[in-house]
Design an enzyme around this catalytic site. Structure first.
Site, PDB file in Angstrom:
ATOM      1  N   GLY A 239       0.770  -1.245   0.000  1.00 25.35           N
ATOM      2  CA  GLY A 239       0.000   0.000   0.000  1.00 25.35           C
ATOM      3  C   GLY A 239       0.792   1.281   0.000  1.00 25.35           C
ATOM      4  N   GLU A 274       4.123  -6.601   1.932  1.00 24.92           N
ATOM      5  CA  GLU A 274       3.757  -6.948   0.555  1.00 24.92           C
ATOM      6  C   GLU A 274       3.741  -5.714  -0.352  1.00 24.92           C
ATOM      7  OE1 GLU A 274      -0.145  -8.556   1.034  1.00 24.92           O
ATOM      8  OE2 GLU A 274       0.539 -10.415   1.940  1.00 24.92           O
ATOM      9  N   PRO A 275       4.850  -5.016  -0.456  1.00 24.16           N
ATOM     10  CA  PRO A 275       4.838  -3.825  -1.303  1.00 24.16           C
ATOM     11  C   PRO A 275       4.833  -4.215  -2.780  1.00 24.16           C
ATOM     12  CG  PRO A 275       7.062  -4.254  -0.556  1.00 24.16           C
ATOM     13  CD  PRO A 275       6.187  -5.288   0.105  1.00 24.16           C
ATOM     14  N   GLY A 276       4.142  -3.438  -3.570  1.00 22.33           N
ATOM     15  CA  GLY A 276       4.174  -3.633  -5.017  1.00 22.33           C
ATOM     16  C   GLY A 276       4.578  -2.321  -5.665  1.00 22.33           C
ATOM     17  N   ARG A 313      -4.405   3.152 -15.958  1.00 25.56           N
ATOM     18  CA  ARG A 313      -4.628   3.901 -14.709  1.00 25.56           C
ATOM     19  C   ARG A 313      -5.329   5.245 -14.894  1.00 25.56           C
ATOM     20  NH1 ARG A 313      -1.532   5.476 -11.404  1.00 25.56           N
ATOM     21  NH2 ARG A 313      -2.571   4.636  -9.570  1.00 25.56           N
ATOM     22  N   TYR A 317      -8.823   5.223 -12.959  1.00 22.19           N
ATOM     23  CA  TYR A 317      -8.824   5.905 -11.649  1.00 22.19           C
ATOM     24  C   TYR A 317      -8.645   7.418 -11.776  1.00 22.19           C
ATOM     25  CZ  TYR A 317      -7.039   1.158 -10.691  1.00 22.19           C
ATOM     26  OH  TYR A 317      -6.828  -0.189 -10.665  1.00 22.19           O
ATOM     27  N   CYS A 344     -10.813   3.941 -29.434  1.00 19.63           N
ATOM     28  CA  CYS A 344     -12.085   4.603 -29.747  1.00 19.63           C
ATOM     29  C   CYS A 344     -12.967   4.769 -28.532  1.00 19.63           C
ATOM     30  CB  CYS A 344     -12.788   3.811 -30.833  1.00 19.63           C
ATOM     31  SG  CYS A 344     -11.728   3.688 -32.272  1.00 19.63           S
ATOM     32  N   GLU A 345     -12.464   5.494 -27.545  1.00 22.53           N
ATOM     33  CA  GLU A 345     -13.230   5.832 -26.348  1.00 22.53           C
ATOM     34  C   GLU A 345     -12.728   7.157 -25.842  1.00 22.53           C
ATOM     35  OE1 GLU A 345     -13.919   3.314 -23.104  1.00 22.53           O
ATOM     36  OE2 GLU A 345     -13.713   1.466 -24.262  1.00 22.53           O
TER      37      GLU A 345
END
Ligand code: LLP
Length: 422
Positions: A239, A274-276, A313, A317, A344-345
Site C-alpha cells: 500500500g 507486501e509492497p508492489g 490507470r 482511476y 475509440c473511447e
C-alpha cells in the site's frame, strides 16, 4: 528518474539513450530501471534492519519474469493472488517457501496447486475459504499454514477503487469474526491458523490509517496470544504510496517502517510486507511516440501511440502521471494539450489540459511512474498487441517482453468448426 533526473531533461535513463531505444524497439515501450528497483528494495530492507521481517513483493504490480528475478535476487519473495501469479513466481525461481497467497476468491484448483507447490502461507479472507483449504489440504493429507486477513475498518484515504480496509469492502474479516475463527480453529484440523494479515489499500500517502490499522492488529495479536493462540506471523500488506506528480509527497520507507516498529516492535514472530507499487512504479516509464497533433474546436489534442489498453490507470482511476517530452531542451513554447491515445473511447485519455513543450508528429514522450500497474494491467483492447518491455541497467538494455505479434494476439482463437455437446 524520480528525484528529478527526469528522462525528459536529458533523454537518458541509466546510460541508455531513450530515443535510440525507441527507434530500435518501437513504441509503445515500457522501460524499467534495474538500478532504481535495486535502490528501492535495498532502502526498504535497510529500513527493516533489526526486525525479523521479509518482503513478499506483490506480483500484481508488475509480474514480468525479469522483474521478479531481479527482486528475488535482492531477497524478495512473492505475494500472489492467482494460479497465474504463482506460475510466474515459481518460474522466476522464487522458492515456494517465500510465497504467500492472498485474495478473496481462491478456487479449489488454485488452493490445490498452491498446496502441491508447498507455498508458505495462505492469507485467508473468509470462513468459506478456511473450509475450502481444510477440504483440499485433508484431501492431500497435508496441513496448510494460514493467516487470517483482518478488515480493520479504517479509511485508507485513497481512491475508492483501491481502498480495501473498510467494513463495506469485500476484503478480509472483521476482528470479531477473526476471534471466532481462532476459537473454532480445531474445526479445521488441516489448517494451522497462526498468523494475521491486513492490507487496507493502495497508493497510501498518509501513514495515519496504517498506524490505526496496525494498532488494531497489534491489540488482536496480544489478545489472541493471551487466550492461548500463538501468532507466528503478522503480514502488514502493501500500500505504500509513490509520487506520481511533481511536488507530491510520498512517505519515506523509514517513516513507514517506523510505524510498523511502533506497533509491532515487540512482536516475536515474523513480520511480512507486501509492497508492489513502491518498489516498481517510479522505476518505470512508458515511452510513446506522437502520432499527430489535432486541434479540435474546444481543445488541442496530442494523439500518441500508447493508449488505455497499454496503461489503464488514467482511464480507470483518473490517475495523474507526469508526462515529459523526451530530450526536450526547454526552447519550445508551452502548449496545453489533452494527451490521448488512438483507442475509440473518450476515456482513452492520459492527461487533460496538460502543459507540455509543443510537440510534433514523431516526437517521443515519456509517461512517468508507469512501472507498477502498467504492463500488468495491459490488454489487447482495440486489437492492439501488448507492448514490449525492456529493462535497462548501466548503459545496456534487455528486452524482457517482446512486442506481441498479431498472430500471438489471436493465438488460441479458432473458427467455430469443432461443435460438441455438453
Ligand atoms: N497485498 C495485497 C493483498 C494487495 O491486494 C495489494 C494490492 C498489495 C499487497 C500491493 O499493494 P501496493 O503496495 O502495490 O499498493 N491497480 C491499482 C492498484 C491495485 C492494488 C491492489 N492490491 C492501481 O493501478 O492503482
Amino acid at each position: 528518474m524520480p528525484e528529478h533526473d527526469h528522462p525528459g531533461v536529458a533523454g537518458w535513463l541509466d546510460g541508455v539513450n531513450l530515443s535510440a531505444l525507441a527507434a530500435r524497439e518501437g513504441t509503445p515501450l515500457y522501460v524499467y530501471s534495474a538500478p532504481m528497483i535495486r535502490r528501492r528494495i535495498r532502502s526498504l530492507r535497510s529500513a527493516l534492519d533489526g526486525l525479523d521481517a521479509g518482503i513478499r513483493y506483490a506480483v500484481k504490480a508488475n509480474g514480468n519474469i525479469a522483474v521478479l528475478q531481479l527482486l528475488a535476487a535482492e531477497g524478495a519473495g512473492a505475494d500472489i493472488v492467482s494460479g497465474g501469479e504463482m506460475h510466474r513466481a515459481l518460474r522466476a525461481g522464487i522458492p515456494a517457501r517465500d510465497i504467500v497467497f492472498s485474495g478473496v476468491g481462491k478456487s479449489d484448483a488454485e488452493i490445490d496447486a498452491a498446496l502441491a507447490a508447498g507455498i508458505a502461507r495462505f492469507n485467508v479472507e473468509s470462513v468459506a475459504e478456511l473450509d475450502a483449504i481444510q477440504r483440499t489440504a485433508a484431501g492431500r493429507g497435508v496441513v496448510a499454514t494460514a493467516s487470517i486477513r483482518i478488515n480493520p475498518d479504517v479509511d485508507a484515504r485513497t481512491h475508492a477503487k483501491i481502498s480495501t480496509g473498510k467494513a463495506e469492502n469485500k476484503f478480509g474479516v472483521s476482528i470479531d469474526e477473526a476471534r471466532r475463527c481462532f476459537s473454532t480453529g480445531p474445526q479445521w484440523p488441516n489448517v494451522r491458523l497462526d498468523g494475521l494479515h491486513m492490507h487496507i489499500g493502495s497508493q497510501l500517502l498518509s501513514l495515519e490509517p496504517v498506524r490505526q490499522a496496525l494498532a488494531r492488529i497489534a491489540a488482536l495479536w496480544r489478545e489472541l496470544e493471551a487466550s492461548g493462540h500463538p501468532i507466528a506471523c503478522i503480514d502488514v500488506g502493501g500500500g505504500l504510496g509513490v509520487r506520481y506528480r511533481e511536488g507530491e509527497r510520498a512517505p519515506a520507507a523509514d517513516d513507514y517502517v517506523a510505524v510498523i516498529r511502533d506497533a509491532l516492535g515487540d512482536f516475536s514472530g515474523r513480520i511480512l510486507l507486501e509492497p508492489g507499487r513502491w518498489l516498481m512504479a517510479e522505476a518505470g516509464l512508458l515511452l510513446t511516440r506522437v502520432i499527430l497533433e489535432k486541434r479540435g474546436t474546444a481543445r488541442r489534442f496530442l494523439v500518441v501511440d500508447a493508449a488505455m489498453n497499454d496503461l489503464l490507470r488514467p482511464s480507470l482511476y483518473d490517475a495523474w502521471h507526469d508526462i515529459v517530452r523526451v530530450g526536450d531542451d526547454g526552447t519550445r513554447e508551452k502548449v496545453t494539450y489533452d494527451v490521448v491515445g488512438p483507442v475509440c473511447e473518450t476515456g482513452d485519455t492520459f492527461a487533460v489540459g496538460r502543459e507540455l513543450p509543443r510537440c510534433v508528429a514523431g516526437d517521443l514522450v515519456a509517461i512517468l511512474a508507469a512501472g507498477a500497474y502498467g504492463a500488468s494491467m495491459a490488454s489487447t483492447y482495440n486489437s492492439r498487441p501488448l507492448p514490449a518491455e525492456v529493462l535497462v541497467d548501466d548503459g545496456r538494455y534487455a528486452v524482457v517482453r517482446r512486442r506481441q505479434a498479431f498472430e500471438e494476439m489471436i493465438a488460441g482463437e479458432q473458427p467455430a468448426s469443432d461443435w460438441r455437446d455438453a
